[in-house]
Design a protein around this motif. Structure first.
Motif, PDB file in Angstrom:
ATOM      1  N   VAL A  66      34.960  34.412  45.311  1.00 20.54           N
ATOM      2  CA  VAL A  66      36.059  33.975  44.450  1.00 20.54           C
ATOM      3  C   VAL A  66      36.445  35.115  43.492  1.00 20.54           C
ATOM      4  O   VAL A  66      36.349  34.982  42.272  1.00 20.54           O
ATOM      5  CB  VAL A  66      35.653  32.687  43.682  1.00 20.54           C
ATOM      6  CG1 VAL A  66      36.813  32.156  42.879  1.00 20.54           C
ATOM      7  CG2 VAL A  66      35.189  31.616  44.678  1.00 20.54           C
ATOM      8  N   GLY A  67      36.822  36.270  44.050  1.00 23.23           N
ATOM      9  CA  GLY A  67      37.374  37.357  43.238  1.00 23.23           C
ATOM     10  C   GLY A  67      38.886  37.200  43.155  1.00 23.23           C
ATOM     11  O   GLY A  67      39.415  36.104  43.341  1.00 23.23           O
ATOM     12  N   ASN A  68      39.573  38.323  42.897  1.00 21.69           N
ATOM     13  CA  ASN A  68      41.036  38.267  42.769  1.00 21.69           C
ATOM     14  C   ASN A  68      41.710  37.750  44.030  1.00 21.69           C
ATOM     15  O   ASN A  68      42.567  36.875  43.978  1.00 21.69           O
ATOM     16  CB  ASN A  68      41.584  39.656  42.458  1.00 21.69           C
ATOM     17  CG  ASN A  68      41.238  40.092  41.050  1.00 21.69           C
ATOM     18  OD1 ASN A  68      41.320  39.291  40.119  1.00 21.69           O
ATOM     19  ND2 ASN A  68      40.834  41.334  40.894  1.00 21.69           N
ATOM     20  N   LEU A  69      41.290  38.311  45.173  1.00 23.55           N
ATOM     21  CA  LEU A  69      41.916  37.919  46.434  1.00 23.55           C
ATOM     22  C   LEU A  69      41.575  36.473  46.776  1.00 23.55           C
ATOM     23  O   LEU A  69      42.441  35.695  47.184  1.00 23.55           O
ATOM     24  CB  LEU A  69      41.457  38.862  47.548  1.00 23.55           C
ATOM     25  CG  LEU A  69      42.140  38.694  48.886  1.00 23.55           C
ATOM     26  CD1 LEU A  69      43.638  38.953  48.770  1.00 23.55           C
ATOM     27  CD2 LEU A  69      41.538  39.638  49.917  1.00 23.55           C
ATOM     28  N   GLY A  70      40.302  36.088  46.592  1.00 26.24           N
ATOM     29  CA  GLY A  70      39.876  34.720  46.865  1.00 26.24           C
ATOM     30  C   GLY A  70      40.668  33.714  46.033  1.00 26.24           C
ATOM     31  O   GLY A  70      41.151  32.704  46.547  1.00 26.24           O
ATOM     32  N   LEU A 116      47.410  43.911  42.656  1.00 22.61           N
ATOM     33  CA  LEU A 116      47.459  44.832  41.507  1.00 22.61           C
ATOM     34  C   LEU A 116      46.058  45.103  40.964  1.00 22.61           C
ATOM     35  O   LEU A 116      45.753  46.184  40.501  1.00 22.61           O
ATOM     36  CB  LEU A 116      48.343  44.256  40.400  1.00 22.61           C
ATOM     37  CG  LEU A 116      49.857  44.264  40.673  1.00 22.61           C
ATOM     38  CD1 LEU A 116      50.606  43.502  39.589  1.00 22.61           C
ATOM     39  CD2 LEU A 116      50.381  45.692  40.760  1.00 22.61           C
ATOM     40  N   ARG A 117      45.196  44.078  41.050  1.00 25.37           N
ATOM     41  CA  ARG A 117      43.844  44.216  40.499  1.00 25.37           C
ATOM     42  C   ARG A 117      42.837  44.722  41.527  1.00 25.37           C
ATOM     43  O   ARG A 117      41.700  45.036  41.182  1.00 25.37           O
ATOM     44  CB  ARG A 117      43.371  42.845  39.984  1.00 25.37           C
ATOM     45  CG  ARG A 117      44.187  42.374  38.796  1.00 25.37           C
ATOM     46  CD  ARG A 117      43.672  41.042  38.280  1.00 25.37           C
ATOM     47  NE  ARG A 117      44.491  40.552  37.194  1.00 25.37           N
ATOM     48  CZ  ARG A 117      45.029  39.340  37.151  1.00 25.37           C
ATOM     49  NH1 ARG A 117      44.823  38.485  38.141  1.00 25.37           N
ATOM     50  NH2 ARG A 117      45.763  38.972  36.119  1.00 25.37           N
ATOM     51  N   HIS A 118      43.255  44.792  42.797  1.00 22.35           N
ATOM     52  CA  HIS A 118      42.347  45.152  43.880  1.00 22.35           C
ATOM     53  C   HIS A 118      42.079  46.653  43.846  1.00 22.35           C
ATOM     54  O   HIS A 118      42.993  47.455  43.895  1.00 22.35           O
ATOM     55  CB  HIS A 118      42.977  44.762  45.218  1.00 22.35           C
ATOM     56  CG  HIS A 118      41.978  44.353  46.249  1.00 22.35           C
ATOM     57  ND1 HIS A 118      40.938  45.161  46.609  1.00 22.35           N
ATOM     58  CD2 HIS A 118      41.857  43.231  47.001  1.00 22.35           C
ATOM     59  CE1 HIS A 118      40.214  44.548  47.533  1.00 22.35           C
ATOM     60  NE2 HIS A 118      40.750  43.365  47.787  1.00 22.35           N
ATOM     61  N   GLU A 147      55.104  41.182  30.949  1.00 18.28           N
ATOM     62  CA  GLU A 147      53.665  40.897  31.018  1.00 18.28           C
ATOM     63  C   GLU A 147      52.925  42.162  31.475  1.00 18.28           C
ATOM     64  O   GLU A 147      53.494  42.978  32.190  1.00 18.28           O
ATOM     65  CB  GLU A 147      53.459  39.774  32.043  1.00 18.28           C
ATOM     66  CG  GLU A 147      52.108  39.077  31.967  1.00 18.28           C
ATOM     67  CD  GLU A 147      51.927  38.056  33.091  1.00 18.28           C
ATOM     68  OE1 GLU A 147      50.801  37.888  33.549  1.00 18.28           O
ATOM     69  OE2 GLU A 147      52.942  37.452  33.528  1.00 18.28           O
ATOM     70  N   GLU A 148      51.660  42.319  31.067  1.00 18.77           N
ATOM     71  CA  GLU A 148      50.890  43.465  31.529  1.00 18.77           C
ATOM     72  C   GLU A 148      49.781  43.011  32.472  1.00 18.77           C
ATOM     73  O   GLU A 148      49.010  42.112  32.141  1.00 18.77           O
ATOM     74  CB  GLU A 148      50.303  44.227  30.340  1.00 18.77           C
ATOM     75  CG  GLU A 148      49.900  45.643  30.731  1.00 18.77           C
ATOM     76  CD  GLU A 148      49.262  46.421  29.584  1.00 18.77           C
ATOM     77  OE1 GLU A 148      49.964  46.672  28.591  1.00 18.77           O
ATOM     78  OE2 GLU A 148      48.062  46.735  29.690  1.00 18.77           O
ATOM     79  N   ILE A 149      49.736  43.615  33.663  1.00 20.79           N
ATOM     80  CA  ILE A 149      48.703  43.272  34.656  1.00 20.79           C
ATOM     81  C   ILE A 149      48.046  44.558  35.155  1.00 20.79           C
ATOM     82  O   ILE A 149      48.746  45.460  35.634  1.00 20.79           O
ATOM     83  CB  ILE A 149      49.306  42.503  35.853  1.00 20.79           C
ATOM     84  CG1 ILE A 149      49.977  41.214  35.371  1.00 20.79           C
ATOM     85  CG2 ILE A 149      48.215  42.167  36.883  1.00 20.79           C
ATOM     86  CD1 ILE A 149      50.926  40.620  36.371  1.00 20.79           C
ATOM     87  N   ALA A 150      46.743  44.604  35.063  1.00 20.19           N
ATOM     88  CA  ALA A 150      45.976  45.783  35.502  1.00 20.19           C
ATOM     89  C   ALA A 150      46.575  47.074  34.943  1.00 20.19           C
ATOM     90  O   ALA A 150      46.692  48.077  35.646  1.00 20.19           O
ATOM     91  CB  ALA A 150      45.908  45.827  37.039  1.00 20.19           C
ATOM     92  N   GLY A 151      46.992  47.015  33.683  1.00 16.33           N
ATOM     93  CA  GLY A 151      47.506  48.210  33.014  1.00 16.33           C
ATOM     94  C   GLY A 151      48.959  48.535  33.297  1.00 16.33           C
ATOM     95  O   GLY A 151      49.490  49.541  32.825  1.00 16.33           O
TER      96      GLY A 151
END
Lengths: 214, 214
Positions: A91-95, B99-101, B124-128
């Motif tokens: 259950v990370g970002n992709l999950g 974006l976070r991967h 909004e800011e996501i992963a910088g």
């Protein structure tokens, strides 16, 4: 269905046809020409005719295909004319994105359990599902009637996730982690690796640049 | 490189080889046998030899392949021996996950801009990264030096996203939305459709069941 030995590439195209036919069906369309279906799917009409030959006679000369009949026939032979129960491990970002993604449910895949080995995630609720410890997979798989496993762990934990799923009796796995997994021969495995697609686009841009196409 | 006409299926396998070779390289391995590489990639050794023949003579009889030389050669010819700048359009669940991967950055794809048409998401800011309005793609693409577009919008907005990317001069698109998109011929497009893989697993489970394999 004439035959169960459908080549892998055909299955991928059939999946695309299902998508297009479902949209047409929702829009109330009764019939589509093979040219129309081909255009919508990005393949050539003769390929479509060849692929659909596996399912018997659905084409009507000068008219095309009956949308609903063809859709039903393809879904039946792909085994997707029913709901499949899915357990997601990792259950990370992709999950999380997959748990919240409507398309799984819409296409007949219902996530019935979410699993992770991180004690900080266990007990959390995501998209209406409680996250369970991966160690409980074997115990819960039967109760939840899990049929397919989806692995969205980091690469290093993918094999362990696969082991849990196999021990729990799951007969098919879709692996999003970018590593190969070892499973018994009677367990179907598919790899989703979107980096391949980025590589492919990068390669084609380089190729077009070298041809002076820009 | 001997030839630039590398078949699509080969590119996909090469991408898998790159992955394995990078892991081996990180682990300090200098040489791998074609059997070892084949096993790690899940293909047969003769396929590997055939694929690698595009890159000239890397095999050493009785030894195998030099990991670093082979890796460099494949990455060069795929055009992935450098960083590619990526703009992501559609900051929903899947977009946020990408974006976070870490894998994008790790494999040489740096997301330099995130775009959405939802006024609640813009800013909004996501992963910088700050989320910009999709309408600003054309204006910002040059400044950000965008080379590849990734579409993670809902299906109905994918074509519009593609139009924005093409107008912004982007020459390659990876589309995660489950619809075909129309783009000029010199724009490379790849489709990532993980539902196909679920269909395929469901089909194979059904097939194995009908064969009495369980």
């Amino acid at each position: 269905m004439k035959s169960t030995r459908i080549p892998r590439a055909t299955i991928q195209r059939l999946a695309a046809y299902v998508q297009i036919l479902e949209t047409l069906s929702q829009e109330g369309e009764k019939v589509i020409s093979s040219e129309g279906l081909a255009r919508a799917c990005g393949v050539n009409p003769s390929q479509i005719r060849k692929d659909l030959a596996y399912f018997g006679e659905f084409g009507v000369r000068g008219v095309g295909y009956y949308v609903q009949d063809l859709l039903t026939a393809i879904k039946q032979s792909l085994g997707i004319d029913r709901i499949w129960n899915v357990a997601l491990v990792g259950v990370g970002n992709l999950g999380r994105a997959l748990l919240r993604h409507k398309i799984l449910r819409k296409r007949g895949f219902m996530v019935v359990g979410a699993f992770d080995c991180d004690p900080f995630k266990i007990g959390e609720e995501i998209a209406g599902l409680e996250v369970y410890s991966s160690k409980r997979l074997q115990e819960l798989a039967q109760e939840l009637n899990v049929e397919i496993g989806v692995i969205t762990t980091p690469p290093k934990r993918a094999q362990r996730a696969a082991n849990y799923l196999v021990e729990a009796g799951v007969k098919g796995i879709v692996n999003f982690a970018p590593v190969r997994i070892d499973v018994p021969e009677n367990v179907a495995v598919e790899y989703v690796d979107f980096i391949h697609h980025l590589f492919s686009v990068a390669f084609n841009i380089s190729l077009n640049l070298s041809k002076g196409l820009f």
